[in-house]
Scaffold this motif. Structure first.
Motif, PDB file in Angstrom:
ATOM      1  N   VAL A  94     -20.613  48.767   7.523  1.00  0.00           N
ATOM      2  CA  VAL A  94     -21.213  48.674   6.290  1.00  0.00           C
ATOM      3  C   VAL A  94     -21.518  50.056   5.412  1.00  0.00           C
ATOM      4  CG1 VAL A  94     -23.011  47.362   4.891  1.00  0.00           C
ATOM      5  CG2 VAL A  94     -22.205  46.443   7.098  1.00  0.00           C
ATOM      6  N   ALA A  95     -20.871  50.355   4.344  1.00  0.00           N
ATOM      7  CA  ALA A  95     -21.289  51.460   3.858  1.00  0.00           C
ATOM      8  C   ALA A  95     -22.252  51.382   2.699  1.00  0.00           C
ATOM      9  CB  ALA A  95     -19.800  52.116   3.376  1.00  0.00           C
ATOM     10  N   ALA A  96     -23.504  51.733   2.640  1.00  0.00           N
ATOM     11  CA  ALA A  96     -24.410  51.398   1.855  1.00  0.00           C
ATOM     12  C   ALA A  96     -25.380  52.592   1.644  1.00  0.00           C
ATOM     13  CB  ALA A  96     -25.187  50.026   2.093  1.00  0.00           C
ATOM     14  N   GLY A  97     -25.819  52.746   0.356  1.00  0.00           N
ATOM     15  CA  GLY A  97     -26.644  53.910   0.024  1.00  0.00           C
ATOM     16  C   GLY A  97     -28.075  53.593   0.655  1.00  0.00           C
ATOM     17  N   VAL A  98     -29.006  54.677   0.554  1.00  0.00           N
ATOM     18  CA  VAL A  98     -30.290  54.431   1.166  1.00  0.00           C
ATOM     19  C   VAL A  98     -31.187  53.467   0.392  1.00  0.00           C
ATOM     20  CG1 VAL A  98     -30.216  56.860   1.770  1.00  0.00           C
ATOM     21  CG2 VAL A  98     -31.042  56.475  -0.392  1.00  0.00           C
ATOM     22  N   ARG A  99     -30.815  53.057  -0.683  1.00  0.00           N
ATOM     23  CA  ARG A  99     -31.960  52.084  -1.265  1.00  0.00           C
ATOM     24  C   ARG A  99     -31.275  50.585  -1.158  1.00  0.00           C
ATOM     25  NH1 ARG A  99     -31.555  56.361  -4.581  1.00  0.00           N
ATOM     26  NH2 ARG A  99     -29.931  55.664  -5.994  1.00  0.00           N
ATOM     27  N   VAL A 100     -30.487  50.697  -0.517  1.00  0.00           N
ATOM     28  CA  VAL A 100     -29.939  49.185  -0.288  1.00  0.00           C
ATOM     29  C   VAL A 100     -30.724  48.194   0.587  1.00  0.00           C
ATOM     30  CG1 VAL A 100     -27.624  47.744   0.548  1.00  0.00           C
ATOM     31  CG2 VAL A 100     -27.594  49.664  -0.907  1.00  0.00           C
ATOM     32  N   GLY A 101     -31.187  48.963   1.597  1.00  0.00           N
ATOM     33  CA  GLY A 101     -32.203  48.265   2.514  1.00  0.00           C
ATOM     34  C   GLY A 101     -31.404  47.837   3.841  1.00  0.00           C
ATOM     35  N   GLN A 102     -30.674  48.791   4.549  1.00  0.00           N
ATOM     36  CA  GLN A 102     -29.937  48.495   5.646  1.00  0.00           C
ATOM     37  C   GLN A 102     -30.767  47.744   6.897  1.00  0.00           C
ATOM     38  OE1 GLN A 102     -29.774  51.349   4.074  1.00  0.00           O
ATOM     39  NE2 GLN A 102     -27.863  52.549   4.446  1.00  0.00           N
ATOM     40  N   THR A 103     -31.886  48.380   6.940  1.00  0.00           N
ATOM     41  CA  THR A 103     -32.625  47.696   8.262  1.00  0.00           C
ATOM     42  C   THR A 103     -33.353  46.485   7.899  1.00  0.00           C
ATOM     43  OG1 THR A 103     -33.488  49.866   8.437  1.00  0.00           O
ATOM     44  CG2 THR A 103     -34.918  48.368   9.337  1.00  0.00           C
ATOM     45  N   PRO A 104     -33.638  45.895   6.632  1.00  0.00           N
ATOM     46  CA  PRO A 104     -34.175  44.527   6.452  1.00  0.00           C
ATOM     47  C   PRO A 104     -33.099  43.740   6.526  1.00  0.00           C
ATOM     48  CG  PRO A 104     -35.053  46.032   4.701  1.00  0.00           C
ATOM     49  CD  PRO A 104     -34.178  46.772   5.640  1.00  0.00           C
ATOM     50  N   ALA A 105     -31.839  44.004   6.026  1.00  0.00           N
ATOM     51  CA  ALA A 105     -30.588  43.166   6.163  1.00  0.00           C
ATOM     52  C   ALA A 105     -30.102  43.022   7.927  1.00  0.00           C
ATOM     53  CB  ALA A 105     -29.598  43.827   5.415  1.00  0.00           C
ATOM     54  N   LEU A 106     -30.528  44.065   8.657  1.00  0.00           N
ATOM     55  CA  LEU A 106     -29.906  44.066   9.971  1.00  0.00           C
ATOM     56  C   LEU A 106     -30.902  43.455  10.797  1.00  0.00           C
ATOM     57  CD1 LEU A 106     -27.263  45.010  11.410  1.00  0.00           C
ATOM     58  CD2 LEU A 106     -28.495  47.022  11.914  1.00  0.00           C
TER      59      LEU A 106
END
Length: 218
Positions: A19-31
């Motif tokens: 998943v290529a996402a910018g820093v404000r997308v919220g990778q950690t909450p999504a994962l």
């Protein structure tokens, strides 16, 4: 699980996601929800593993004492060496290997360490990271000064091909049909960087991933 697409062409059901996402997308909450059942299972298994380790170490201490007694008998004149060799082999067989730590996924892990995790977990393992940049750096040769990538295990773990490692100074290990899964979230520049790596492109490493690029991911 495996799917036969056509005669002689079978693929596994394990997947590599990036998943290529910018820093404000919220990778950690999504994962975090995806990781929760894996973390919970490992936490539930850990007390059982610690108990198994304690028993194994107790057996190892007793085995060491028994080995010492057998070796002392072997130093005596007229010793039955065939019987003593059989006794030593029986002691080793009774002890068995050290129980592996219950792990379902890895993160900051060299390919060799990942291979050993696979070997100790019925050849099944995942690499999951909300900060996948370092995972890609390791695969590209972070610990070899970038002189050589370490993609073989990733390629074979996706396809289920046998993988054998014999390196000087380290115990060898064999994988007969490894099954590796991956879920990595990275910043777009990290994806662009590995996309420019000739080895990653030519080897098919990049082709094995399914890509998710949210609209805000650049």
């Amino acid at each position: 699980l495996a799917l036969t697409i056509k005669e002689g062409h079978t693929v596994r059901a394990n997947l590599y996601w990036m998943v290529a996402a910018g820093v404000r997308v919220g990778q950690t909450p999504a994962l975090r929800p995806a990781l929760a059942p894996l973390v919970d299972w490992e936490a539930a298994q850990r007390p059982l593993w610690l108990d198994a380790i304690r028993h194994w170490r107790a057996r190892a201490d007793l085995a060491e004492a028994r080995r010492g007694a057998v070796k002392r008998d072997g130093a005596k004149a007229g010793a039955d060496l065939d019987r003593l060799q059989h006794d030593l082999a029986a002691i080793e067989a009774e002890l068995g290997p050290e129980p592996p730590e219950p792990r379902l996924f890895a993160e900051d892990c060299t390919s060799e360490a990942l291979g050993r995790r696979l070997a100790g977990n019925a050849e099944r393992m995942a690499v999951v990271s909300s900060e996948g940049r370092k995972v890609l750096q390791i695969a590209r040769g972070r610990y070899t000064d970038g002189k050589a990538g370490d993609l073989d295990l990733w390629l074979k773990g996706h396809a289920g091909d046998p993988h054998r490692v014999d390196r000087q100074g380290r115990p060898p290990y064999d994988l007969h049909a490894p099954c590796l899964s991956a879920l990595l979230t990275v910043q777009p520049d990290a994806l662009q960087s590995i996309g420019q790596d000739p080895e990653a492109r030519a080897s098919g490493f990049l082709a094995r991933f399914l890509y998710v690029c949210p609209p805000s991911g650049g």
